[in-house]
Structures are given as C-alpha cells and as structure tokens.
Design a protein around this motif. Structure first.
Motif, PDB file in Angstrom:
ATOM      1  N   MET A   1       0.846  -1.190   0.000  1.00  0.00           N
ATOM      2  CA  MET A   1       0.000   0.000   0.000  1.00  0.00           C
ATOM      3  C   MET A   1       0.882   1.240   0.000  1.00  0.00           C
ATOM      4  N   LYS A   2       0.620   2.125  -0.883  1.00  0.00           N
ATOM      5  CA  LYS A   2       1.452   3.315  -0.943  1.00  0.00           C
ATOM      6  C   LYS A   2       1.125   4.328   0.144  1.00  0.00           C
ATOM      7  N   ASN A   3       0.024   4.153   0.882  1.00  0.00           N
ATOM      8  CA  ASN A   3      -0.292   5.091   1.968  1.00  0.00           C
ATOM      9  C   ASN A   3       0.090   4.553   3.346  1.00  0.00           C
ATOM     10  N   PHE A   4       0.694   3.346   3.431  1.00  0.00           N
ATOM     11  CA  PHE A   4       1.125   2.770   4.702  1.00  0.00           C
ATOM     12  C   PHE A   4       2.308   3.554   5.268  1.00  0.00           C
ATOM     13  N   ILE A   5       2.258   3.878   6.564  1.00  0.00           N
ATOM     14  CA  ILE A   5       3.333   4.621   7.219  1.00  0.00           C
ATOM     15  C   ILE A   5       4.148   3.713   8.136  1.00  0.00           C
TER      16      ILE A   5
END
Length: 114
Positions: A1-5
């Motif tokens: 996921m590109k929005n995972f921090i």
C-alpha cells in the motif's frame, strides 16, 4: 500500500512536562505508551503503544490475573479502573499486597479518562 506509514507499535511524541525516564508511562491526548529512552521535556521520545511491561503500582493495590488496569497520570502508576484514570490494558500476572509492580499487556488503543 502506498499510503502505509508504520505498524504503530512505536510512536514519536514530545516528552511531557518535567521530561520522562526510559520505561515510564505517559499519556498524550488519547494515547498511552512506555518511553523507550529518557528524554527532557518537549524533546521527541519514542513510546511503545503495545507489548508487555512491568509497570509501577501502589504497594497496597492488588491485581488478579486478567484484571483490567488503568493509568493514574497524577502519580504515574497502574491502578484499578476508576473515574479520572485511563484504561490501558490487562494484568497478565497477579500482583499482591506489597508488590510494587504489575505485568501489563497494553491494549494499544485510544484511551480517555473514565
């Protein structure tokens, strides 16, 4: 996921008034955690929001295995849930009269004073 921090097990927060010692609990808004290092007031400190920790309690306070526990931010100890205290987890060992610590599994969820 590109929005995972990150997983959220460790969060960076400013150290509270007076600073904090490694292993001490702290509340920031609705987040409770255990300081990974000692930090002066206002500086960044990593806090663990999940896991199992031995945390201080009043010697006369008694916990049974599985009891819900809360953080008393005024005196910086684990206590039975009550008005004004922050629910933070569960006792995973019994801690009797005279003991100065209880082993706690942190919930890792947002909390607020009861």
């Amino acid at each position: 996921m590109k929005n995972f921090i990150q997983t959220g097990a460790m969060i960076t927060m400013p150290a509270p008034t007076g600073g904090i010692a490694s292993g001490q609990g702290m509340i920031v808004g609705g987040l409770f955690g255990i300081a990974a290092t000692t930090a002066p007031e206002g500086s960044n400190v990593e806090i663990a929001t999940t896991g199992v920790y031995d945390l201080p309690k009043a010697p006369a306070t008694v916990f049974a295995l599985g009891d819900r526990v809360a953080w008393d931010d005024a005196v910086k100890v684990i206590a039975p849930p009550a008005t004004g205290l922050y629910p933070v987890g569960v006792a995973i060992t019994a801690a009797g009269n005279g003991a100065i610590a209880v082993r706690v599994r942190l919930d890792g969820v947002a909390t607020e004073a009861a």
